[in-house]
Design a protein around this motif. Structure first.
Motif, PDB file in Angstrom:
ATOM      1  N   ASP A 104       0.726  -1.233  -0.129  1.00 39.93           N
ATOM      2  CA  ASP A 104       0.011   0.140   0.008  1.00 39.93           C
ATOM      3  C   ASP A 104       0.984   1.289  -0.035  1.00 39.93           C
ATOM      4  N   GLN A 110       4.099   0.727   2.175  1.00 36.91           N
ATOM      5  CA  GLN A 110       4.374  -0.554   2.983  1.00 36.91           C
ATOM      6  C   GLN A 110       5.538  -1.488   2.415  1.00 36.91           C
ATOM      7  N   MET A 131       6.495  -5.300   8.358  1.00 36.57           N
ATOM      8  CA  MET A 131       6.159  -3.859   7.652  1.00 36.57           C
ATOM      9  C   MET A 131       6.940  -2.986   8.234  1.00 36.57           C
ATOM     10  N   ASP A 149      -5.581   0.949   9.553  1.00 33.52           N
ATOM     11  CA  ASP A 149      -5.444   2.002   8.510  1.00 33.52           C
ATOM     12  C   ASP A 149      -5.852   3.448   8.520  1.00 33.52           C
ATOM     13  N   GLU A 203     -10.578  -2.485   4.095  1.00 36.35           N
ATOM     14  CA  GLU A 203      -9.177  -1.774   4.566  1.00 36.35           C
ATOM     15  C   GLU A 203      -9.143  -0.579   4.095  1.00 36.35           C
ATOM     16  N   CYS A 204      -8.103   0.487   4.542  1.00 36.10           N
ATOM     17  CA  CYS A 204      -7.410   1.604   3.886  1.00 36.10           C
ATOM     18  C   CYS A 204      -8.760   2.503   3.520  1.00 36.10           C
ATOM     19  N   TRP A 218      -3.983  -9.036  -3.725  1.00 36.77           N
ATOM     20  CA  TRP A 218      -3.615 -10.019  -2.559  1.00 36.77           C
ATOM     21  C   TRP A 218      -3.743 -11.446  -3.266  1.00 36.77           C
TER      22      TRP A 218
HETATM   23  C1  FRU Z   1      -3.898  -3.419   2.657  1.00 33.79           C
HETATM   24  C2  FRU Z   1      -3.645  -3.810   3.936  1.00 33.79           C
HETATM   25  C3  FRU Z   1      -3.589  -3.068   5.156  1.00 33.79           C
HETATM   26  C4  FRU Z   1      -2.820  -3.351   6.297  1.00 33.79           C
HETATM   27  C5  FRU Z   1      -1.443  -3.442   5.145  1.00 33.79           C
HETATM   28  C6  FRU Z   1      -0.567  -4.558   5.767  1.00 33.79           C
HETATM   29  O1  FRU Z   1      -3.450  -3.825   1.405  1.00 33.79           O
HETATM   30  O2  FRU Z   1      -3.996  -5.480   4.326  1.00 33.79           O
HETATM   31  O3  FRU Z   1      -4.897  -3.028   5.626  1.00 33.79           O
HETATM   32  O4  FRU Z   1      -2.454  -2.186   6.861  1.00 33.79           O
HETATM   33  O5  FRU Z   1      -1.823  -4.005   4.029  1.00 33.79           O
HETATM   34  O6  FRU Z   1       0.710  -4.560   4.888  1.00 33.79           O
END
Ligand code: FRU
Length: 519
Positions: free
Chosen positions: A57, A73, A84, A188, A239-240, A324
């Motif tokens: 990310d 990331q 990370m 996030d 997420e995010c 993913w």
């Molecule tokens: C999204 C995610 C986020 C998390 C990060 C971990 O791609 O899963 O929710 O913070 O990647 O690397």
């Protein structure tokens, strides 16, 4: 230095000087370094990639004192996901990037997951001064030991600050600033300054919904509201998030847009980003939107968020160009994955409904070598084949009224990627089943489908960016967008334009433009 050595050095310098002058170029050594850099197979030439190792990310996207920061990331030890960190790069134009040292390292509270950054202009945090306002990063801590022990409270939120515009960072000693009451996916944080209510607002996701929190100093946070348990798509974990206001083009109306990435459950499989258009009253986000909307229908645009504090309040979005489902398996060796080109977001009202457009930022034109525009006419049920040298690092662009065409990019090995507009079905297809290396993972060889039901009746633009291992398709200036990775075994060298209808059509202002490398 003794005399013979000094002499030798002098002669060497002198001859180098002469030869450089003669050839009107830099010494060869410098040239070699530049050309060897970033030329591995599949290395994008005008998209951001880390010099080496794993990236996912985009994080902490903030503009300050002429600099766009891009954190990301990052796992510096391998080309697969691992503990990370926040990698860091900066840019003055969002096109050319400078790599910076890693900004945030894991600590006793955990790994550094995704988050955001703000300029604390009024120094509400007290980390800097009003003359030198701090940059404050707000991120998720992920405590591996907690997760392994089967606990649910292993994700908390932390902050760090920088007083030298992002060069060095100090973690806040009071971390974490938001603890966890037992929510497994709690992460996030994306923060902005609410100009109306004079407070910081944080969007945070909690598994299947959004939480909004506020704070006066970025250190003490209060939960305000929740959104989304019964709204939008729920095929995977939320997420995010990103919440921001946007003017509706051509009007004075302002709406709030909420981006939510979700994995899995995207329309073409795996990871994708949905959006909601609604209202934010300082406490709650609400919407009467019932339809699920996606910012990009391709498989490879995930975890995208927007810049804080961008000039002229422009909303600039960058996404992670992967998924993913297969991110760990793509056939690169030195680094893994790229970001999308930065895209400007805009809001339009079409047939009474709000639509979020995303389209490459204007600055991208800095690296596009414009060629002459042609008009290409293709008779009904026939095709035109255009040999195109620069296809793998190019921009293709035209205007048309036809809704029945197919574009094929192919190479001498018979590998091809197909982009097809089917007027009757009101659908656009991106077929990468035979695009090159596809067998590294079962889900990769896909035909991706995008409904295009609200395309204009008349002329519209088709714009395609190809950069060695990616393709980004923007239809009608970003109304409909598809982003996908591709791994052809050799460069695509032919472009075939096929007419799928029985009446002739024209592509106006047709161009295939070479795009300069940015490294
Ligand atoms: C999204 C995610 C986020 C998390 C990060 C971990 O791609 O899963 O929710 O913070 O990647 O690397």
């Amino acid at each position: 230095m003794n005399l013979p050595t000094r002499l030798l050095v002098f002669i060497l310098c002198f001859t180098t000087l002469i030869s450089c002058k003669n050839k009107d170029q830099k010494p060869e050594v410098a040239a070699t370094v530049k050309t060897d850099y970033y030329t591995e197979p599949y290395r994008p030439q005008f998209h951001f990639t880390p010099e080496e190792k794993w990236m996912n990310d985009p994080n902490g996207m903030v503009y300050h004192q002429g600099i766009y920061h891009l954190f990301y990331q990052y796992y510096p030890e391998d080309i697969v996901w691992g503990p990370m960190h926040w990698g860091h790069a900066t840019s003055k134009d969002l096109v050319h990037w400078e790599h910076k040292p890693i900004a945030l390292f894991p600590d006793r509270h955990g790994l550094i997951f995704s988050g955001s950054a703000v300029v604390d202009f009024a120094n509400t945090s007290g980390f800097g001064t009003e003359d030198n306002p701090p940059l404050v990063a707000i991120f998720t801590y992920h405590l591996m030991e907690g997760e392994k022990a089967g606990r649910k409270d292993f994700q908390t939120q932390g902050i760090a600050y920088s007083l030298d515009n992002g060069d060095t960072w100090t973690k806040y000693e009071g971390n974490p600033v938001i603890g966890n009451d037992g929510i497994k996916d709690f992460r996030d944080p994306k923060v902005f300054w609410d100009e109306v209510n004079h407070t910081w607002i944080m969007s945070l996701v909690a598994g299947d919904h959004l939480q909004l929190w506020n704070s006066d100093n970025l250190k003490e946070w209060t939960k305000l509201s929740e959104f989304g348990k019964d709204q939008g798509a729920h095929g995977g974990v939320w997420e995010c998030p990103d919440l921001f206001p946007l003017k509706v083009e051509g009007s004075e109306e302002e709406k709030w847009v909420l981006l939510i990435s979700m994995n899995p459950g995207a329309p073409n499989g795996g990871s994708g980003t949905q959006y909601f258009v609604g209202e934010f009253d300082g406490e709650k986000f609400t919407t009467d939107q019932t339809e699920v909307k996606w910012i990009d229908w391709g498989t490879d645009n995930y975890a995208g968020v927007t810049y804080d504090n961008a000039p002229k309040k422009e909303r600039i979005f960058i996404g992670w160009m992967s998924n993913w489902s297969y991110a760990r398996d793509t056939p690169t060796e030195k680094w893994r994955s790229a970001m999308t080109v930065p895209r400007t977001l805009s809001l339009r009202k079409i047939n009474g409904d709000y639509s979020l457009f995303n389209y490459p930022i204007k600055n991208l034109e800095l690296i596009i070598d414009e060629t002459d525009k042609k008009e290409i006419t293709v008779a009904g049920d026939s095709k035109e084949i255009l040999p195109s040298e620069n296809l793998n690092q190019s921009e293709m662009k035209f205007q048309t009224t036809t809704k029945d065409f197919q574009l094929k990019l192919s190479n001498s090995l018979g590998e091809e990627v197909l982009l097809t507009m089917f007027g009757e079905e009101k659908q656009f297809f991106l077929d990468r089943t035979n695009s090159g290396k596809v067998d590294f993972q079962d889900d990769f060889a896909s035909v991706q489908i995008m409904p295009v039901s609200d395309l204009p009746e008349g002329e519209y633009e088709v714009r395609v960016l190809i950069d060695h291992s990616s393709i980004e398709v923007f239809i009608n200036k970003g109304q409909y967008v598809m982003t996908a990775q591709l791994f052809p075994s050799e460069n695509y060298s032919d472009l075939t334009i096929e007419n799928l209808g029985d009446a002739a059509f024209a592509l106006e202002g047709f161009q295939v433009n070479a795009v300069k490398r940015i490294w």
